[in-house]
Design an enzyme around this catalytic site. Structure first.
Site, PDB file in Angstrom:
ATOM      1  CE  LYS A 196      -3.734   2.343   2.492  1.00  0.00           C
ATOM      2  NZ  LYS A 196      -4.640   2.282   3.664  1.00  0.00           N
ATOM      3  CE  LYS A 218      -3.709   8.013   7.023  1.00  0.00           C
ATOM      4  NZ  LYS A 218      -4.870   7.108   6.913  1.00  0.00           N
ATOM      5  CD  GLU A 234       6.350  -3.765   3.802  1.00  0.00           C
ATOM      6  OE1 GLU A 234       5.636  -4.573   4.441  1.00  0.00           O
ATOM      7  OE2 GLU A 234       6.808  -2.737   4.305  1.00  0.00           O
ATOM      8  CE  LYS A 249      -6.496   1.991  -0.866  1.00  0.00           C
ATOM      9  NZ  LYS A 249      -7.188   2.031   0.438  1.00  0.00           N
ATOM     10  CB  SER A 275     -11.541   7.165  -3.679  1.00  0.00           C
ATOM     11  OG  SER A 275     -10.362   7.676  -3.083  1.00  0.00           O
ATOM     12  CE1 TYR A 314     -14.884   2.873  -3.024  1.00  0.00           C
ATOM     13  CE2 TYR A 314     -12.956   3.400  -4.344  1.00  0.00           C
ATOM     14  CZ  TYR A 314     -13.547   3.185  -3.116  1.00  0.00           C
ATOM     15  OH  TYR A 314     -12.794   3.264  -1.966  1.00  0.00           O
TER      16      TYR A 314
END
Length: 324
Positions: A196, A218, A234, A249, A275, A314
């Site tokens: 991510k 972040k 990872e 992601k 998104s 979505y």
């Protein structure tokens, strides 16, 4: 050799193109992200995600039944937590009667066969909007992983089929798997957000859940977009710790990572078409600059062609309507 071999022969009609098509999109490829809020009769459009909504539990019931009728069999739940229930330790995340726990039960009551996945992270519950416990302006890894494990156990106890830790804390998959095994939840799966990235594409999602970080960013726990080999490390660590599905992601800007991971692992690979990717297509097509359906399908095909077994998107409903 030309003219004995004319490659265009296999492109001469839709019937031929369909016959030899290498990458096929079906309803079975999709996980449908769903946003849940408190209240009754609530269906709120998300301003930065046109035609995507937050649902109260009563309308979540109806939405899940509609998805199932369309052939969509998996959902990923996110909850919008009221500010008065947020604190630094994400206490509300462990509430057996919390919104997430009730949402899981709502989906399972509506369609018992629906595969229910749940977001496991502290940012929706955090007064700081971060994915972990904060102390002196830093995110504390090990204190956070202990809470994430308890959060996962609470979701499993409520009926979740998979938990999906999206936080990027080190060692959280091992903590979660160990607790689930110890408590007898041997069949509860883990879909880990293994690669991510600290992406600029998450803005509309944070609007949807009011979960933007209250300070800083972040980048101390999500991955640097410049890194490629780190994603493999990872992901392999998450598999060793007990992940059943691994995720990359965002999607479109990271298809090289998807292919690298697909070639390196022997577990299903998920991709989250996020998104911001959704919002860009909506905005550009709304201006008449792009063909919405054509670009949507091209992106989904590209994600699957890169190696995705599963796509969280979505666009799931829109895509299924087209391919049906």
């Amino acid at each position: 050799m030309y003219p004995l071999r004319r490659n265009r022969r296999l492109r001469t009609s839709e019937a031929v193109r369909s016959l030899v098509r290498e990458t096929i999109i079906s309803p079975n490829d999709f996980i449908v992200p769903l946003f849940v809020v408190e209240g009754k009769g609530v269906k709120e459009e998300i301003a930065s995600m046109p035609n995507y909504f937050r649902f109260s539990l009563d309308l979540l019931d109806k939405e899940v039944k509609e998805l199932w009728k369309m052939g969509l069999k998996s959902v990923l739940l996110f909850v919008k937590v009221p500010d008065n229930l947020k604190d630094n330790a994400g206490t509300e995340a462990l509430n057996a009667e919390g919104l997430m726990q009730r949402a899981i039960k709502t989906v399972k009551n509506a369609v018992p066969e629906m595969l229910v996945m749940t977001d496991v992270a502290l940012d929706p519950y955090s007064s700081f909007g971060h994915d972990g416990v904060v102390a002196d302006g830093k995110i504390i890894n090990d204190d956070t992983t202990a809470i994430l494990a308890e959060m996962s156990l609470s979701h499993a106890s409520s009926g979740a089929d998979f938990v999906a830790p999206s936080d990027m804390m080190d060692g959280r998959i091992f903590e979660i798997r160990s607790l689930l095994e110890g408590e007898g939840f041997h069949d509860t799966g883990i879909m880990s957000y293994s690669a991510k990235y600290a992406s600029a594409f998450y803005g509309p999602f944070r609007d949807a859940l009011d979960s933007a970080p209250g300070f800083g960013d972040k980048k101390t726990y999500q991955m640097d977009p410049a890194n490629r080999e780190e994603a493999i490390r990872e992901t392999l660590m998450d598999i060793e710790e007990g992940a059943d599905i691994v995720m990359v992601k965002p999607g479109l800007c990271y298809l090289d990572i998807v292919r690298d991971i697909k070639e390196a692992v022997n577990v299903p690979v998920a991709v989250y078409q996020v998104s911001g990717e959704y919002a860009m297509i909506k905005a550009a097509s709304g201006k008449g600059w792009l063909d919405h359906d054509a670009v949507m399908m091209e992106q989904l095909i590209a994600i699957k062609r890169a190696g995705a077994n599963v796509i969280a998107s979505y666009f799931a409903k829109d895509a299924v309507k087209l391919i049906s």
